[in-house]
Design an enzyme around this catalytic site. Structure first.
Site, PDB file in Angstrom:
ATOM      1  NE  ARG A  77      -2.673   0.188   3.683  1.00 49.09           N
ATOM      2  CZ  ARG A  77      -3.169   1.324   3.903  1.00 49.09           C
ATOM      3  NH1 ARG A  77      -3.560   2.119   3.057  1.00 49.09           N
ATOM      4  NH2 ARG A  77      -2.563   1.838   4.964  1.00 49.09           N
ATOM      5  N   GLY A  78       2.178   1.067   0.205  1.00 53.65           N
ATOM      6  CA  GLY A  78       3.039   2.283   0.451  1.00 53.65           C
ATOM      7  C   GLY A  78       3.343   2.846  -1.001  1.00 53.65           C
ATOM      8  CB  VAL A  99       8.530   1.432  -2.313  1.00 48.06           C
ATOM      9  CG1 VAL A  99       9.326   0.192  -2.976  1.00 48.06           C
ATOM     10  CG2 VAL A  99       9.398   2.492  -2.042  1.00 48.06           C
ATOM     11  CB  SER A 101      -3.338  -0.397   8.348  1.00 49.52           C
ATOM     12  OG  SER A 101      -3.183  -0.642   6.975  1.00 49.52           O
ATOM     13  NE  ARG A 139      19.359  -0.173   1.170  1.00 54.64           N
ATOM     14  CZ  ARG A 139      18.673   1.203   1.517  1.00 54.64           C
ATOM     15  NH1 ARG A 139      19.385   2.272   1.788  1.00 54.64           N
ATOM     16  NH2 ARG A 139      17.514   1.323   0.917  1.00 54.64           N
ATOM     17  CB  CYS A 185      16.036   6.152  -3.982  1.00 44.70           C
ATOM     18  SG  CYS A 185      15.932   7.243  -2.424  1.00 44.70           S
ATOM     19  CD  GLN A 244      17.946  12.460  -1.601  1.00 46.20           C
ATOM     20  OE1 GLN A 244      19.183  12.542  -1.287  1.00 46.20           O
ATOM     21  NE2 GLN A 244      17.082  11.557  -1.031  1.00 46.20           N
ATOM     22  CB  SER A 282       7.288  10.327  -3.629  1.00 46.57           C
ATOM     23  OG  SER A 282       7.947  10.437  -4.663  1.00 46.57           O
ATOM     24  CD  GLU A 318      18.939   9.585   1.704  1.00 48.43           C
ATOM     25  OE1 GLU A 318      18.868   8.698   2.706  1.00 48.43           O
ATOM     26  OE2 GLU A 318      18.730   9.515   0.591  1.00 48.43           O
ATOM     27  NE  ARG A 323      12.819  14.227   1.514  1.00 51.88           N
ATOM     28  CZ  ARG A 323      13.118  13.060   1.146  1.00 51.88           C
ATOM     29  NH1 ARG A 323      12.880  12.716   0.176  1.00 51.88           N
ATOM     30  NH2 ARG A 323      13.263  12.338   2.245  1.00 51.88           N
ATOM     31  CG  HIS A 364      15.473  11.049  -5.212  1.00 51.87           C
ATOM     32  ND1 HIS A 364      14.225  11.756  -4.797  1.00 51.87           N
ATOM     33  CD2 HIS A 364      15.708  10.028  -4.161  1.00 51.87           C
ATOM     34  CE1 HIS A 364      13.657  11.094  -3.728  1.00 51.87           C
ATOM     35  NE2 HIS A 364      14.617  10.083  -3.249  1.00 51.87           N
ATOM     36  CD  GLN A 413      11.574   8.928  -5.469  1.00 54.21           C
ATOM     37  OE1 GLN A 413      11.600   9.390  -6.767  1.00 54.21           O
ATOM     38  NE2 GLN A 413      10.422   8.867  -4.649  1.00 54.21           N
TER      39      GLN A 413
HETATM   40  P1  NAP Z   1       5.374   4.302   3.028  1.00 51.15           P
HETATM   41  O1  NAP Z   1       4.668   5.057   1.661  1.00 51.15           O
HETATM   42  O2  NAP Z   1       5.409   5.335   4.259  1.00 51.15           O
HETATM   43  O3  NAP Z   1       4.425   3.157   3.064  1.00 51.15           O
HETATM   44  C1  NAP Z   1       5.053   2.111   4.371  1.00 51.15           C
HETATM   45  C2  NAP Z   1       3.642   1.555   4.664  1.00 51.15           C
HETATM   46  O4  NAP Z   1       2.921   2.555   5.412  1.00 51.15           O
HETATM   47  C3  NAP Z   1       2.479   1.077   3.797  1.00 51.15           C
HETATM   48  O5  NAP Z   1       3.127  -0.194   3.506  1.00 51.15           O
HETATM   49  C4  NAP Z   1       1.246   1.211   4.861  1.00 51.15           C
HETATM   50  O6  NAP Z   1       1.392  -0.135   5.658  1.00 51.15           O
HETATM   51  C5  NAP Z   1       1.592   2.326   5.597  1.00 51.15           C
HETATM   52  N1  NAP Z   1       0.682   3.512   5.224  1.00 51.15           N
HETATM   53  C6  NAP Z   1       0.151   4.197   6.260  1.00 51.15           C
HETATM   54  N2  NAP Z   1      -0.353   5.335   5.524  1.00 51.15           N
HETATM   55  C7  NAP Z   1      -0.446   4.886   4.480  1.00 51.15           C
HETATM   56  C8  NAP Z   1      -0.975   6.108   3.506  1.00 51.15           C
HETATM   57  N3  NAP Z   1      -1.585   7.046   3.526  1.00 51.15           N
HETATM   58  N4  NAP Z   1      -0.703   5.578   2.148  1.00 51.15           N
HETATM   59  C9  NAP Z   1       0.077   4.184   1.878  1.00 51.15           C
HETATM   60  N5  NAP Z   1       0.758   3.725   2.731  1.00 51.15           N
HETATM   61  C10 NAP Z   1       0.260   3.848   4.163  1.00 51.15           C
HETATM   62  O7  NAP Z   1       6.722   4.118   2.571  1.00 51.15           O
HETATM   63  P2  NAP Z   1       7.745   4.028   1.008  1.00 51.15           P
HETATM   64  O8  NAP Z   1       8.158   5.275   0.790  1.00 51.15           O
HETATM   65  O9  NAP Z   1       6.846   3.085   0.492  1.00 51.15           O
HETATM   66  O10 NAP Z   1       9.047   3.100   1.680  1.00 51.15           O
HETATM   67  C11 NAP Z   1       9.196   1.863   2.236  1.00 51.15           C
HETATM   68  C12 NAP Z   1      10.444   1.385   2.271  1.00 51.15           C
HETATM   69  O11 NAP Z   1      11.132   1.451   1.161  1.00 51.15           O
HETATM   70  C13 NAP Z   1      11.135   2.269   3.520  1.00 51.15           C
HETATM   71  O12 NAP Z   1      11.981   1.460   4.201  1.00 51.15           O
HETATM   72  C14 NAP Z   1      12.142   3.321   2.705  1.00 51.15           C
HETATM   73  O13 NAP Z   1      13.186   3.378   2.976  1.00 51.15           O
HETATM   74  C15 NAP Z   1      12.242   2.533   1.280  1.00 51.15           C
HETATM   75  N6  NAP Z   1      12.625   3.164   0.106  1.00 51.15           N
HETATM   76  C16 NAP Z   1      11.804   4.105  -0.066  1.00 51.15           C
HETATM   77  C17 NAP Z   1      12.017   4.567  -1.310  1.00 51.15           C
HETATM   78  C18 NAP Z   1      11.041   5.840  -1.923  1.00 51.15           C
HETATM   79  O14 NAP Z   1      11.215   6.658  -2.870  1.00 51.15           O
HETATM   80  N7  NAP Z   1       9.851   6.224  -1.370  1.00 51.15           N
HETATM   81  C19 NAP Z   1      12.967   4.472  -2.198  1.00 51.15           C
HETATM   82  C20 NAP Z   1      14.001   3.652  -1.687  1.00 51.15           C
HETATM   83  C21 NAP Z   1      13.759   2.787  -0.738  1.00 51.15           C
HETATM   84  P3  NAP Z   1       0.082  -0.839   5.996  1.00 51.15           P
HETATM   85  O15 NAP Z   1      -0.759  -1.381   4.867  1.00 51.15           O
HETATM   86  O16 NAP Z   1       0.621  -1.856   6.901  1.00 51.15           O
HETATM   87  O17 NAP Z   1      -0.813   0.263   6.407  1.00 51.15           O
END
Ligand code: NAP
Length: 368
Positions: free
Chosen positions: A12-13, A15, A40, A108, A141, A168, A171, A241, A267, A274, A350
């Site tokens: 859902r996040g 990535v 959730s 990592r 990233c 950066q 998102s 970072e 940022r 990025h 990214q």
């Molecule tokens: P994120 O968007 O915050 O999502 C992580 C989790 O937050 C989701 O799986 C979801 O879990 C929950 N969540 C809570 N509120 C949400 C909402 N409004 N919309 C969507 N999800 C929500 O994190 P992310 O950016 O994908 O990053 C995940 C991992 O990848 C991190 O360790 C980060 O450091 C790494 N990463 C990120 C990026 C990037 O560009 N974002 C790049 C490289 C690595 P539930 O379903 O359990 O609620």
């Protein structure tokens, strides 16, 4: 080991959503039986969000249910570092022997983990697989995007050191942060009127300092602003970072002698993609045409943009490359500092090469 069951945690996040889109586009969902895990959304019979990926994934499993996790041959997680910290050690301790593919930085630098960026380090990945390693982690990233962009210079062993100045996107900090940036612009723009440009600036500057500005996630205004610190404080005045630039570049490439990489990570109020301005000290003076050829030909995803104003402004921007697997490389020129100093501007999505794509491709490598 035949891979039959794959669990996806964190779909859902930010990535996770991009990973799901890419897996659907590449037909990856036909390769195994998939279970979606969430902390959730648990128990719902395939939420509306899951159904948009065109498949019935069955009930959403509980990301905290160890028993369900243990049934998976592969767990791909984009749930974040806290989740990895909590569940990876328990699963390992309790004898789970599946593959762990992770977007978070937690593991990592661990010895048992291989940082994956297969167009750049496929031999390293293969060596780890042959050695029976089971833990594969996507790189930071900005680091992955830099390596994809200037792979040709690494391959030709031309780099003495790199200074990286990053720009950066919101998102990069996750879905909630990106939503917050849009909400900040919404808050400032609501009913905003002024008689002159100066008055407009004063009103906007006042509004971004207001406690009512949505800021729960960034802690500060990013709209109409820039935040020159990403992640926690590290040693020697670096942010974590910034430290990753050096540590991960050298681990991904498995360099014999470390290549110094350092700079400032900031940022900016971009939604996705990025960017980074690089200063590279070459080991020797190489003609610019040769350098351009090395950059252009390194991998199929490099989008080389000649150092011309109009081309740069239309093709080398987040607006041009968001949602694309292309990694833009441009502003390539020798610097006035000396013939061995190179200026490059590179950027990419990214969420794709910087996060989801190496994970998706690692799963494919396991199937193959
Ligand atoms: P994120 O968007 O915050 O999502 C992580 C989790 O937050 C989701 O799986 C979801 O879990 C929950 N969540 C809570 N509120 C949400 C909402 N409004 N919309 C969507 N999800 C929500 O994190 P992310 O950016 O994908 O990053 C995940 C991992 O990848 C991190 O360790 C980060 O450091 C790494 N990463 C990120 C990026 C990037 O560009 N974002 C790049 C490289 C690595 P539930 O379903 O359990 O609620």
């Amino acid at each position: 080991m035949k891979i039959k069951k794959v669990g996806i945690v964190g779909w859902r996040g930010m990535v996770g959503q991009v990973l799901m889109e890419r897996m659907q586009a590449e037909n990856d969902f036909t390769l195994a039986e998939y279970t979606l895990f969430s902390a959730s959304e648990t128990g719902r019979a395939a939420s509306a969000q899951a159904q948009i990926y065109g498949r019935d994934f069955g009930p959403i499993a509980d990301a905290n249910d160890l028993g369900a996790l243990k049934k998976m041959d592969v767990i791909i997680t984009c749930q974040g570092g806290d989740y990895t910290k909590q569940y990876y050690p328990i699963l390992k301790r309790e004898g789970w022997s599946g593959y762990w593919i992770d977007a978070a930085s937690t593991l990592r630098m661990e010895k048992e983990a291989t940082i994956i960026l297969d167009p750049v380090n496929m031999p390293v990945i293969k060596k780890a697989l042959h050695a029976g390693e089971k833990t594969f982690v996507g790189g930071n990233c900005t680091v992955s995007l830099m390596l994809m962009g200037i792979q040709g210079l690494f391959q030709a062993d031309l780099i003495e050191w790199i200074s990286t100045m990053t720009y950066q996107a919101a998102s990069g900090a996750g879905a909630k942060n990106m939503e917050e940036l849009v909400a900040q612009y919404g808050y400032v723009g609501q009913g905003l009127q002024a008689k002159s440009a100066l008055e407009l600036e004063k009103k906007v500057t006042g509004l971004i300092s207001s406690p009512q500005l949505p800021h729960a996630n960034f802690g500060h205004a990013l709209a109409y602003n820039l935040l020159p610190w990403i992640d926690s404080e590290y040693e020697m005045g670096q942010s974590r970072e910034e430290w990753k630039g050096f540590a991960e570049t050298n681990k991904i490439l498995q360099t014999k002698t470390s290549i110094p990489v350092d700079g400032t990570c900031a940022r900016v109020s971009v939604l996705r993609c990025h960017s980074q301005g690089l200063t590279i000290k070459l080991k020797k003076n190489v003609p610019l045409s040769e350098i351009e050829g090395l950059l252009r030909d390194a991998n199929p995803w490099v989008k080389f943009v000649p150092n011309k104003k109009e081309l740069t402004l239309s093709e080398l921007t987040p607006a041009a490359l968001s949602g694309s697997l292309s990694v833009g490389v441009g502003r390539v020129r020798k610097m006035r500092i000396g013939d061995e100093y190179l200026n490059i501007f590179t950027l990419g999505d990214q969420l794709l090469w910087g996060a989801a794509e190496p994970l998706r491709r690692m799963l494919r490598i396991l199937f193959e």
